[in-house]
Enzyme design. Sequence first.
Site, PDB file in Angstrom:
ATOM      1  N   ASP A 119       0.852  -1.187   0.000  1.00  0.00           N
ATOM      2  CA  ASP A 119       0.000   0.000   0.000  1.00  0.00           C
ATOM      3  C   ASP A 119       0.890   1.240   0.000  1.00  0.00           C
ATOM      4  O   ASP A 119       1.786   1.358   0.846  1.00  0.00           O
ATOM      5  CB  ASP A 119      -0.896  -0.020   1.239  1.00  0.00           C
ATOM      6  CG  ASP A 119      -2.040   0.965   1.133  1.00  0.00           C
ATOM      7  OD1 ASP A 119      -2.398   1.357   0.003  1.00  0.00           O
ATOM      8  OD2 ASP A 119      -2.586   1.350   2.179  1.00  0.00           O
ATOM      9  N   TYR A 121       1.230   5.701  -0.541  1.00  0.00           N
ATOM     10  CA  TYR A 121       0.798   6.882   0.232  1.00  0.00           C
ATOM     11  C   TYR A 121       1.033   8.068  -0.687  1.00  0.00           C
ATOM     12  O   TYR A 121       1.692   9.018  -0.326  1.00  0.00           O
ATOM     13  CB  TYR A 121       1.693   6.923   1.479  1.00  0.00           C
ATOM     14  CG  TYR A 121       1.375   7.899   2.577  1.00  0.00           C
ATOM     15  CD1 TYR A 121       0.138   7.914   3.205  1.00  0.00           C
ATOM     16  CD2 TYR A 121       2.353   8.786   3.035  1.00  0.00           C
ATOM     17  CE1 TYR A 121      -0.105   8.790   4.246  1.00  0.00           C
ATOM     18  CE2 TYR A 121       2.117   9.658   4.081  1.00  0.00           C
ATOM     19  CZ  TYR A 121       0.879   9.659   4.683  1.00  0.00           C
ATOM     20  OH  TYR A 121       0.640  10.513   5.727  1.00  0.00           O
ATOM     21  N   HIS A 126      -3.663  14.006   0.523  1.00  0.00           N
ATOM     22  CA  HIS A 126      -3.903  13.127   1.673  1.00  0.00           C
ATOM     23  C   HIS A 126      -2.747  13.203   2.674  1.00  0.00           C
ATOM     24  O   HIS A 126      -2.961  13.377   3.878  1.00  0.00           O
ATOM     25  CB  HIS A 126      -4.085  11.685   1.191  1.00  0.00           C
ATOM     26  CG  HIS A 126      -4.182  10.672   2.287  1.00  0.00           C
ATOM     27  ND1 HIS A 126      -5.272  10.590   3.134  1.00  0.00           N
ATOM     28  CD2 HIS A 126      -3.323   9.698   2.698  1.00  0.00           C
ATOM     29  CE1 HIS A 126      -5.080   9.601   4.007  1.00  0.00           C
ATOM     30  NE2 HIS A 126      -3.903   9.054   3.767  1.00  0.00           N
ATOM     31  N   ARG A 135       0.805  16.711  12.886  1.00  0.00           N
ATOM     32  CA  ARG A 135       2.051  17.421  13.172  1.00  0.00           C
ATOM     33  C   ARG A 135       1.847  18.905  12.878  1.00  0.00           C
ATOM     34  O   ARG A 135       2.559  19.490  12.055  1.00  0.00           O
ATOM     35  CB  ARG A 135       3.202  16.877  12.310  1.00  0.00           C
ATOM     36  CG  ARG A 135       3.582  15.424  12.573  1.00  0.00           C
ATOM     37  CD  ARG A 135       4.768  14.993  11.696  1.00  0.00           C
ATOM     38  NE  ARG A 135       4.493  15.185  10.267  1.00  0.00           N
ATOM     39  CZ  ARG A 135       3.855  14.285   9.487  1.00  0.00           C
ATOM     40  NH1 ARG A 135       3.439  13.151   9.998  1.00  0.00           N
ATOM     41  NH2 ARG A 135       3.650  14.536   8.217  1.00  0.00           N
ATOM     42  N   GLU A 192     -10.615   3.942   3.418  1.00  0.00           N
ATOM     43  CA  GLU A 192      -9.704   4.687   2.546  1.00  0.00           C
ATOM     44  C   GLU A 192     -10.009   4.280   1.119  1.00  0.00           C
ATOM     45  O   GLU A 192      -9.938   3.101   0.771  1.00  0.00           O
ATOM     46  CB  GLU A 192      -8.236   4.400   2.886  1.00  0.00           C
ATOM     47  CG  GLU A 192      -7.807   4.970   4.229  1.00  0.00           C
ATOM     48  CD  GLU A 192      -6.293   4.923   4.451  1.00  0.00           C
ATOM     49  OE1 GLU A 192      -5.613   4.116   3.785  1.00  0.00           O
ATOM     50  OE2 GLU A 192      -5.800   5.701   5.292  1.00  0.00           O
ATOM     51  N   GLU A 194      -9.065   3.825  -2.553  1.00  0.00           N
ATOM     52  CA  GLU A 194      -7.800   3.673  -3.268  1.00  0.00           C
ATOM     53  C   GLU A 194      -8.021   2.967  -4.608  1.00  0.00           C
ATOM     54  O   GLU A 194      -9.021   2.293  -4.814  1.00  0.00           O
ATOM     55  CB  GLU A 194      -6.814   2.842  -2.433  1.00  0.00           C
ATOM     56  CG  GLU A 194      -6.645   3.377  -1.012  1.00  0.00           C
ATOM     57  CD  GLU A 194      -5.406   2.833  -0.306  1.00  0.00           C
ATOM     58  OE1 GLU A 194      -4.597   2.155  -0.961  1.00  0.00           O
ATOM     59  OE2 GLU A 194      -5.278   3.100   0.904  1.00  0.00           O
ATOM     60  N   ASP A 226      -9.168   0.333   1.904  1.00  0.00           N
ATOM     61  CA  ASP A 226      -8.168  -0.024   2.914  1.00  0.00           C
ATOM     62  C   ASP A 226      -8.710   0.393   4.286  1.00  0.00           C
ATOM     63  O   ASP A 226      -8.339   1.417   4.845  1.00  0.00           O
ATOM     64  CB  ASP A 226      -6.864   0.706   2.578  1.00  0.00           C
ATOM     65  CG  ASP A 226      -5.774   0.445   3.601  1.00  0.00           C
ATOM     66  OD1 ASP A 226      -5.731  -0.665   4.145  1.00  0.00           O
ATOM     67  OD2 ASP A 226      -4.975   1.374   3.857  1.00  0.00           O
ATOM     68  N   ARG A 230      -8.172   3.970  13.145  1.00  0.00           N
ATOM     69  CA  ARG A 230      -7.225   5.076  13.353  1.00  0.00           C
ATOM     70  C   ARG A 230      -6.639   5.084  14.755  1.00  0.00           C
ATOM     71  O   ARG A 230      -5.493   5.500  14.944  1.00  0.00           O
ATOM     72  CB  ARG A 230      -7.930   6.406  13.102  1.00  0.00           C
ATOM     73  CG  ARG A 230      -8.520   6.558  11.721  1.00  0.00           C
ATOM     74  CD  ARG A 230      -7.457   6.557  10.647  1.00  0.00           C
ATOM     75  NE  ARG A 230      -8.029   6.720   9.310  1.00  0.00           N
ATOM     76  CZ  ARG A 230      -7.322   6.537   8.197  1.00  0.00           C
ATOM     77  NH1 ARG A 230      -6.044   6.192   8.251  1.00  0.00           N
ATOM     78  NH2 ARG A 230      -7.884   6.697   7.024  1.00  0.00           N
ATOM     79  N   GLN A 233      -4.071   2.199  14.973  1.00  0.00           N
ATOM     80  CA  GLN A 233      -2.932   2.609  14.149  1.00  0.00           C
ATOM     81  C   GLN A 233      -2.101   3.703  14.822  1.00  0.00           C
ATOM     82  O   GLN A 233      -0.861   3.661  14.794  1.00  0.00           O
ATOM     83  CB  GLN A 233      -3.470   3.108  12.799  1.00  0.00           C
ATOM     84  CG  GLN A 233      -2.416   3.519  11.792  1.00  0.00           C
ATOM     85  CD  GLN A 233      -3.021   4.120  10.518  1.00  0.00           C
ATOM     86  OE1 GLN A 233      -4.245   4.059  10.307  1.00  0.00           O
ATOM     87  NE2 GLN A 233      -2.188   4.699   9.683  1.00  0.00           N
ATOM     88  N   LYS A 246      -4.575  -1.841  10.315  1.00  0.00           N
ATOM     89  CA  LYS A 246      -4.923  -2.054   8.903  1.00  0.00           C
ATOM     90  C   LYS A 246      -5.174  -3.527   8.575  1.00  0.00           C
ATOM     91  O   LYS A 246      -5.928  -3.835   7.657  1.00  0.00           O
ATOM     92  CB  LYS A 246      -3.752  -1.590   8.019  1.00  0.00           C
ATOM     93  CG  LYS A 246      -3.355  -0.134   8.182  1.00  0.00           C
ATOM     94  CD  LYS A 246      -4.238   0.768   7.356  1.00  0.00           C
ATOM     95  CE  LYS A 246      -3.613   2.148   7.206  1.00  0.00           C
ATOM     96  NZ  LYS A 246      -4.365   2.990   6.255  1.00  0.00           N
ATOM     97  N   THR A 250      -8.898  -5.734   4.164  1.00  0.00           N
ATOM     98  CA  THR A 250      -8.775  -4.846   3.018  1.00  0.00           C
ATOM     99  C   THR A 250      -9.709  -5.406   1.955  1.00  0.00           C
ATOM    100  O   THR A 250      -9.649  -6.597   1.652  1.00  0.00           O
ATOM    101  CB  THR A 250      -7.332  -4.838   2.480  1.00  0.00           C
ATOM    102  OG1 THR A 250      -6.434  -4.509   3.546  1.00  0.00           O
ATOM    103  CG2 THR A 250      -7.173  -3.844   1.351  1.00  0.00           C
ATOM    104  N   THR A 343      -4.654   6.329  -0.066  1.00  0.00           N
ATOM    105  CA  THR A 343      -5.897   7.095  -0.122  1.00  0.00           C
ATOM    106  C   THR A 343      -5.838   8.156  -1.208  1.00  0.00           C
ATOM    107  O   THR A 343      -4.885   8.933  -1.267  1.00  0.00           O
ATOM    108  CB  THR A 343      -6.141   7.788   1.234  1.00  0.00           C
ATOM    109  OG1 THR A 343      -6.084   6.797   2.246  1.00  0.00           O
ATOM    110  CG2 THR A 343      -7.474   8.491   1.251  1.00  0.00           C
ATOM    111  N   GLU A 357     -10.049  12.561   7.113  1.00  0.00           N
ATOM    112  CA  GLU A 357      -9.913  13.889   6.524  1.00  0.00           C
ATOM    113  C   GLU A 357     -11.258  14.609   6.454  1.00  0.00           C
ATOM    114  O   GLU A 357     -11.353  15.794   6.751  1.00  0.00           O
ATOM    115  CB  GLU A 357      -9.320  13.771   5.112  1.00  0.00           C
ATOM    116  CG  GLU A 357      -7.901  13.241   5.089  1.00  0.00           C
ATOM    117  CD  GLU A 357      -7.472  12.784   3.703  1.00  0.00           C
ATOM    118  OE1 GLU A 357      -7.709  11.587   3.383  1.00  0.00           O
ATOM    119  OE2 GLU A 357      -6.931  13.602   2.947  1.00  0.00           O
TER     120      GLU A 357
END
Lengths: 417, 417
Positions: A119, A121, A126, A135, A192, A194, A226, A230, A233, A246, A250, A343, A357
């Site tokens: 997978d 990113y 995203h 962050r 997610e 994808e 996916d 959260r 994770q 995860k 899937t 995603t 999101e």
Amino acid sequence: MSQEWLDALDPQSPFGLEALPFGVVLSEGRGPRLAVRLGEQALDLAAVSATTGSPHANLFDKGTLDPLLASGRAVWHEVREEIAEWLTSRRRAASTRPHLLPLAGRACAMPFSIADYVDFYSSEHHAANLGRLFRPGADPLPAAWKHLPIGYHGRAGTVVVSGTPVVRPSGVRLAGDPAEARVGPSEKLDFEAEVGFVVGVPSELGIPVPIDRFEEHVFGVLLVNDWSARDIQAFESVPLGPFLGKSFLTTISAWVLPLQALEAARLDQPPKEPAGSSHLAGHAGHAGHAGSGYAIELEVRLNGSVLSRPPFETMYWSAAEQLAHMTSNGASLRTGDLFASGTVSGPAHGQYGSLLELSWNGTQPVELEDGSTRRFLLDGDEVAMTATAPAPSGCRLGLGEVTGRVLPARPTRAAPA
Amino acid sequence: MSQEWLDALDPQSPFGLEALPFGVVLSEGRGPRLAVRLGEQALDLAAVSATTGSPHANLFDKGTLDPLLASGRAVWHEVREEIAEWLTSRRRAASTRPHLLPLAGRACAMPFSIADYVDFYSSEHHAANLGRLFRPGADPLPAAWKHLPIGYHGRAGTVVVSGTPVVRPSGVRLAGDPAEARVGPSEKLDFEAEVGFVVGVPSELGIPVPIDRFEEHVFGVLLVNDWSARDIQAFESVPLGPFLGKSFLTTISAWVLPLQALEAARLDQPPKEPAGSSHLAGHAGHAGHAGSGYAIELEVRLNGSVLSRPPFETMYWSAAEQLAHMTSNGASLRTGDLFASGTVSGPAHGQYGSLLELSWNGTQPVELEDGSTRRFLLDGDEVAMTATAPAPSGCRLGLGEVTGRVLPARPTRAAPA
């Protein structure tokens, strides 16, 4: 050429003659059947070839896409032509038509055996959204993000076909305020949206696959949900990345669209700033990047309400770059390797590919058509993803839907009987 | 009972009658043969059962351990007894003896098909060493480390059998001073000495496997060298964990030792402070943890020089806890799932399981017997790992060795012919 006998086919169907995705349908008493989808029907390929003969009969009668995946690009194209001939030739109609099976009420099996599942990113929007969420104040993208397509290996054994129920996972998660580690069912279950790519032709251990060999190895495209817990994770991921958040499930679409069907959907990717790393350059240099994006438009619905329309063409890293990167260290490919985009999120709110999101980590609940709101998924919720892309005719063709309904968590101490 | 006819067996061999690991040897003209190892010979199981008959003949004649793995614990024990009878009964000697094949000069194949490969991080000494190296001044252990066994999925398709050459991987790595992203061959190629566990019996999707069911599902043990390119790994790993820094190759020993052979090696794990998370408790509560450690002593040699003797009994998280954790979110097991312990490092320098620790990230070169020194692996270096454990007799039995020699990096733009 005539298709007038295809009277059951809605001319507006995204699964007309320009799509012809492959899948495996279950047939009472005869087990899994390799098929192509035509509208809301499935053509049983082994049944047709058994009555009319086919040079590819041995690719059709195993109840899985696996042998066709391994057969290589020339055969992929021949088989697609052969099936189109079966469907459009007046001479063939009598022998083809009896083998169209209605899809309504019929279950699909996994279309192929998953080898490794990777997978990525690769949506800048995203990745930047997650950076802003987790962050704040720092650079929203990780340091390596623009140097290479960041990715990780997922659990191949829990990749399931569309429609499989999604049992809410339990685990050690961050919960409460202040957040601390607690054991229990996930309170932040998410989806997610994808796009996944399926490897057909393997590669040799130790030999990287250059970017311009993408179409020699990759058979086709499907949709991927996916599922992500959260809170599990968030607690487990330092320093080795996502694991149980995860690996519980899937979901992939039941239908795999051959790359050949997406020729009219190809377009250039967004420009890279700075230029991508030299380890991704093709033999024709960076020219290999041109046209490696795909104008696939996704749609995510929750209990029927459209939540989002993520545009795949906004992805920063292409599938060809992902494949080149994934093998740049000499890692080999196997038939059935699945790699997903990560995603898909566009720049606008209505284009985000996850609830994380869309609800901004639960702080801005999303409203559904029935007036209810969601921070994350509730038990009973059904998530459905679909996608379309431009077809050569100017119409749109479809990727098979991927759906799943959330079931309540099982007691954490349950054991097999 | 007599074994006097086993004249070729060195009584000091760690591969005597108490070990009997399974593997697959290559036999000229007859393809791969499932075998048990006895000293420096391999007993061809299908050949014996073809001449004398066996209720398990259909588990022996496929040239892989896969059917035996799936057959379950009762059969695992029956088969082990049957083979011991073949080897020790005077009546059987004449029909058994001709099927002992010398191992010298004979290649082994992969003993079984890898389903998913998971790598843990369960040595407190290793994890703390990495913390001290890369986060000096901070808590050396990640926040979640004592709450759960941290792990991630690796690439199953690049797990290879002992003896396979190790081509130095290239990639985007941190290099130079100040360190920046550069493309090229890894300059920090390393090994990791690990113990791996092989799943035989699958589990159901959505149902966790409790800690006290470990021996129902896990067939046996092998050694793992989790080759690592530290400079590639260091750049790519935030936020999704290791990817290309690990995925180029993982080597396993050719021989899988059944758990049953390790009964005398069982011991309690180091005490947990704080207690492990409740999601790992067995049906008998934390009593399930007692005796779940194994007194396996590893040895790592580089070009013949002993570098390290990592003690597996110092691992903080046991394999039973790893299995319970890995399935605690409902993820299912498949026959052939491989999960490895993570680098085994004891508290002392001579017990570290990686060059990263032994050379303290290249700052304290390690000296070999020939007077040369190593910060990381050089082209031509051969790494060999072996291990022994207490046998019921009081002697020691062996786990099969895992070896690999480093070959120079290939040109980064090489393409398949």
